[in-house]
Motif scaffolding. Structure first.
Motif, PDB file in Angstrom:
ATOM      1  N   ALA A 384       0.827  -1.209   0.000  1.00  0.00           N
ATOM      2  CA  ALA A 384       0.000   0.000   0.000  1.00  0.00           C
ATOM      3  C   ALA A 384       0.864   1.263   0.000  1.00  0.00           C
ATOM      4  N   LYS A 385       1.967   1.234   0.726  1.00  0.00           N
ATOM      5  CA  LYS A 385       2.864   2.379   0.762  1.00  0.00           C
ATOM      6  C   LYS A 385       3.456   2.664  -0.618  1.00  0.00           C
ATOM      7  N   MET A 386       3.525   1.606  -1.441  1.00  0.00           N
ATOM      8  CA  MET A 386       4.035   1.766  -2.805  1.00  0.00           C
ATOM      9  C   MET A 386       2.913   2.005  -3.812  1.00  0.00           C
ATOM     10  N   GLY A 387       1.682   2.135  -3.303  1.00  0.00           N
ATOM     11  CA  GLY A 387       0.561   2.460  -4.174  1.00  0.00           C
ATOM     12  C   GLY A 387      -0.158   1.272  -4.765  1.00  0.00           C
ATOM     13  N   VAL A 388       0.090   0.076  -4.245  1.00  0.00           N
ATOM     14  CA  VAL A 388      -0.562  -1.134  -4.747  1.00  0.00           C
ATOM     15  C   VAL A 388      -1.442  -1.715  -3.641  1.00  0.00           C
ATOM     16  N   MET A 389      -2.729  -1.823  -3.918  1.00  0.00           N
ATOM     17  CA  MET A 389      -3.686  -2.284  -2.916  1.00  0.00           C
ATOM     18  C   MET A 389      -4.091  -3.735  -3.189  1.00  0.00           C
ATOM     19  N   ILE A 390      -3.892  -4.616  -2.198  1.00  0.00           N
ATOM     20  CA  ILE A 390      -4.372  -5.995  -2.249  1.00  0.00           C
ATOM     21  C   ILE A 390      -5.208  -6.250  -0.999  1.00  0.00           C
ATOM     22  N   ARG A 391      -5.871  -7.397  -0.952  1.00  0.00           N
ATOM     23  CA  ARG A 391      -6.773  -7.700   0.174  1.00  0.00           C
ATOM     24  C   ARG A 391      -6.068  -8.592   1.187  1.00  0.00           C
ATOM     25  N   HIS A 392      -6.190  -8.196   2.454  1.00  0.00           N
ATOM     26  CA  HIS A 392      -5.675  -8.998   3.564  1.00  0.00           C
ATOM     27  C   HIS A 392      -6.833  -9.373   4.463  1.00  0.00           C
ATOM     28  N   TYR A 393      -6.760 -10.529   5.124  1.00  0.00           N
ATOM     29  CA  TYR A 393      -7.866 -11.014   5.948  1.00  0.00           C
ATOM     30  C   TYR A 393      -7.457 -11.131   7.409  1.00  0.00           C
ATOM     31  N   ASN A 394      -8.423 -10.809   8.284  1.00  0.00           N
ATOM     32  CA  ASN A 394      -8.188 -10.919   9.724  1.00  0.00           C
ATOM     33  C   ASN A 394      -8.808 -12.173  10.323  1.00  0.00           C
ATOM     34  N   ASN A 395      -9.760 -12.809   9.617  1.00  0.00           N
ATOM     35  CA  ASN A 395     -10.455 -13.961  10.200  1.00  0.00           C
ATOM     36  C   ASN A 395      -9.538 -15.173  10.279  1.00  0.00           C
ATOM     37  N   LYS A 396      -9.865 -16.076  11.208  1.00  0.00           N
ATOM     38  CA  LYS A 396      -8.967 -17.189  11.523  1.00  0.00           C
ATOM     39  C   LYS A 396      -8.792 -18.136  10.354  1.00  0.00           C
ATOM     40  N   ARG A 403      -5.365 -11.786  -0.969  1.00  0.00           N
ATOM     41  CA  ARG A 403      -6.049 -12.024  -2.243  1.00  0.00           C
ATOM     42  C   ARG A 403      -5.700 -10.900  -3.207  1.00  0.00           C
ATOM     43  N   VAL A 404      -5.378 -11.292  -4.439  1.00  0.00           N
ATOM     44  CA  VAL A 404      -4.990 -10.332  -5.468  1.00  0.00           C
ATOM     45  C   VAL A 404      -6.010 -10.376  -6.591  1.00  0.00           C
ATOM     46  N   SER A 405      -6.641  -9.257  -6.890  1.00  0.00           N
ATOM     47  CA  SER A 405      -7.580  -9.198  -8.006  1.00  0.00           C
ATOM     48  C   SER A 405      -6.823  -9.135  -9.323  1.00  0.00           C
ATOM     49  N   VAL A 406      -7.413  -9.686 -10.355  1.00  0.00           N
ATOM     50  CA  VAL A 406      -6.812  -9.637 -11.686  1.00  0.00           C
ATOM     51  C   VAL A 406      -7.114  -8.276 -12.304  1.00  0.00           C
ATOM     52  N   GLY A 407      -6.079  -7.588 -12.736  1.00  0.00           N
ATOM     53  CA  GLY A 407      -6.251  -6.294 -13.366  1.00  0.00           C
ATOM     54  C   GLY A 407      -5.796  -6.324 -14.810  1.00  0.00           C
ATOM     55  N   LYS A 408      -5.412  -5.185 -15.302  1.00  0.00           N
ATOM     56  CA  LYS A 408      -4.833  -5.085 -16.630  1.00  0.00           C
ATOM     57  C   LYS A 408      -3.362  -5.532 -16.570  1.00  0.00           C
ATOM     58  N   PRO A 409      -2.750  -5.828 -17.724  1.00  0.00           N
ATOM     59  CA  PRO A 409      -1.332  -6.239 -17.700  1.00  0.00           C
ATOM     60  C   PRO A 409      -0.426  -5.257 -16.978  1.00  0.00           C
ATOM     61  N   GLU A 410      -0.676  -3.966 -17.137  1.00  0.00           N
ATOM     62  CA  GLU A 410       0.176  -2.981 -16.466  1.00  0.00           C
ATOM     63  C   GLU A 410      -0.002  -3.019 -14.946  1.00  0.00           C
ATOM     64  N   HIS A 411      -1.173  -3.441 -14.483  1.00  0.00           N
ATOM     65  CA  HIS A 411      -1.372  -3.597 -13.040  1.00  0.00           C
ATOM     66  C   HIS A 411      -0.557  -4.766 -12.508  1.00  0.00           C
ATOM     67  N   THR A 412      -0.546  -5.857 -13.266  1.00  0.00           N
ATOM     68  CA  THR A 412       0.277  -7.010 -12.887  1.00  0.00           C
ATOM     69  C   THR A 412       1.747  -6.622 -12.849  1.00  0.00           C
ATOM     70  N   ASP A 413       2.208  -5.875 -13.851  1.00  0.00           N
ATOM     71  CA  ASP A 413       3.609  -5.460 -13.906  1.00  0.00           C
ATOM     72  C   ASP A 413       3.977  -4.619 -12.684  1.00  0.00           C
ATOM     73  N   ALA A 414       3.093  -3.695 -12.312  1.00  0.00           N
ATOM     74  CA  ALA A 414       3.370  -2.835 -11.159  1.00  0.00           C
ATOM     75  C   ALA A 414       3.428  -3.658  -9.878  1.00  0.00           C
ATOM     76  N   LEU A 415       2.514  -4.623  -9.721  1.00  0.00           N
ATOM     77  CA  LEU A 415       2.520  -5.485  -8.542  1.00  0.00           C
ATOM     78  C   LEU A 415       3.814  -6.277  -8.451  1.00  0.00           C
ATOM     79  N   MET A 416       4.231  -6.871  -9.551  1.00  0.00           N
ATOM     80  CA  MET A 416       5.430  -7.708  -9.525  1.00  0.00           C
ATOM     81  C   MET A 416       6.675  -6.873  -9.241  1.00  0.00           C
ATOM     82  N   GLU A 417       6.708  -5.662  -9.763  1.00  0.00           N
ATOM     83  CA  GLU A 417       7.844  -4.783  -9.496  1.00  0.00           C
ATOM     84  C   GLU A 417       7.942  -4.481  -8.003  1.00  0.00           C
TER      85      GLU A 417
END
Length: 423
Positions: A384-396, A403-417
């Motif tokens: 998140a500090k790098m501008g990439v939002m993914i889902r985290h869970y608190n339940n046991k 969890r990572v949502s599927v975005g456009k190719p450029e979104h995948t590239d930014a996440l992997m970077e």
């Protein structure tokens, strides 16, 4: 029920009837005679000082004293934040944020939607309470007659509507975690008890345990998701048919079914009186912000949901947008294919990350176990500090997963970077 009239708003009365007696204190000694079987009111003087009565009343009538007792203990649902809120929190422009945390469709709706919304003729008139135009379009799209279809303000509204129509306080609902947490939340809102039947280690349903729970607990309904959120697994026909043979109402949530490659079970409601199938425009058509969902219901029960739903639950804008989206099936198909293709690419890339164990998915998201001593919450915060939002869970059930949502190719590239910076 009869009508009770009183001569003074400050008076409380002693009611005598054939059913019960309620004793209240009133300031005057007056008898109100009634004829026949009508109730008799007797006013009596209070023995408490006025100041004491006021103080006690003030102590009793706090705001939360009017709230239903089970709702005072309700934990609020944790929603995902929109761009405008994230922009303020992260100090970034919306276009600088990679938002892959809510399974939204990054391509948005077909161009016909924007055009149709710009040409709204009657936004000042209440919408059609039966959403006739949209239901007719959905009937053509699904091959199921419109008499079986009910439209809602998102599938979430229909989930709550089903519970309000089906459940009495104290009734039981079967939930199969980990799954969409809205089922457990709405059950709590409606005063129902939740019977949890955990999934197997591969996130598939444990049909045998479901059968045991149905026999032992006598629940009213079960909520199932295929593909399941958050892992993307599907329910096969054999398991679904076994559950449909049980004495329970089955609500099948198909919010992500377009990405599965399997045909919807909407038409099954014509053969199974205990099946409801829910769908949405949020994922398929990129209309999450306009809130349009719909459901397929057996004719034997749909009339009761018509009676109980809010009359103008789907806005003029939402219905116009959904109808416009259905007019361009070629666009919808291309977007679906693009997301499925990117899902496969994303899965392969995530497998190469040393601290992630991704699960195969039939949806537009991928669940990952965070391994190698990496903390899942810290991973989410660092991204998140790098501008990439993914889902985290608190339940046991999902402690240590993201969890990572599927975005456009450029979104995948930014996440992997960003992920590469962490190892």
């Amino acid at each position: 029920m009869g009508v009770i009239e009183t001569s003074s708003s400050s008076s409380l009365c002693l009611l005598k009837s054939n059913f019960s007696s309620h004793h209240f204190v009133v300031p005057n000694r007056t008898v109100f005679p009634f004829q026949g079987n009508q109730r008799r009111f007797i006013a009596m003087s209070s023995t408490l000082p006025v100041e004491q009565q006021v103080n006690e009343g003030q102590r009793r009538l706090t705001g939360d004293s009017f709230i239903r007792s089970h709702l005072r203990k309700l934990k609020p649902y944790q929603p995902i934040l929109p761009f405008e809120v994230l922009s303020i929190q992260l100090g970034r422009k919306p276009e600088e944020i990679v938002k892959i945390d809510a399974n939204e469709n990054p391509y948005g709706p077909p161009p016909e939607v924007r055009e149709a919304l710009g040409q709204l003729k009657f936004p000042y008139i209440y919408p059609d309470p039966e959403s006739r135009r949209l239901r007719a379009a959905l009937a053509e799209d699904s091959g199921l007659e419109s008499d079986h279809i009910l439209v809602g303000c998102g599938a979430d509204e229909l989930i709550d509507l089903i519970m309000r129509c089906v459940l009495d306080p104290g009734d039981k609902v079967v939930d199969c975690p980990p799954t969409f947490t809205m089922y457990e939340f709405d059950a709590a809102v409606n005063g129902a008890a939740v019977v949890k039947v955990p999934r197997k280690s591969d996130f598939s349903l444990n049909v045998e345990l479901i059968a045991d729970a149905v026999e032992r607990e006598k629940p009213k309904c079960i909520f199932l998701t295929s593909p399941n959120n958050p892992d993307g697994s599907i329910i096969n026909d054999e398991d679904l048919l076994k559950i449909l043979e049980m004495p329970i109402l089955v609500v099948l949530d198909e919010a992500y079914t377009e990405f599965s490659g399997f045909e919807s079970r909407m038409k099954w409601v014509k053969k199974h009186d205990n099946l409801i199938v829910l769908r949405t425009f949020s994922k398929r058509a990129g209309l999450a912000g306009l809130r349009v969902g719909y459901g397929a219901f057996p004719l034997s029960i749909i009339e009761y949901f018509w009676r109980a739903k809010q009359p103008y639950n789907v806005s003029v804008a939402a219905e116009v947008a959904a109808c416009a989206a259905l007019q361009n099936p070629i666009y919808l198909e291309k977007v679906k294919e693009a997301l499925i293709k990117e899902r496969e690419r994303l899965f392969k890339l995530l497998k190469d990350v040393p601290f992630l164990n991704p699960y195969p998915s039939y949806s537009n998201f991928i669940l990952c176990e965070v391994t190698s001593g990496m903390d899942a919450k810290k991973l989410k915060d660092d991204l998140a500090k790098m501008g990439v939002m993914i889902r985290h869970y608190n339940n046991k059930e999902l402690k240590g997963y993201v969890r990572v949502s599927v975005g456009k190719p450029e979104h995948t590239d930014a996440l992997m970077e960003c992920l590469m910076r962490l190892y």
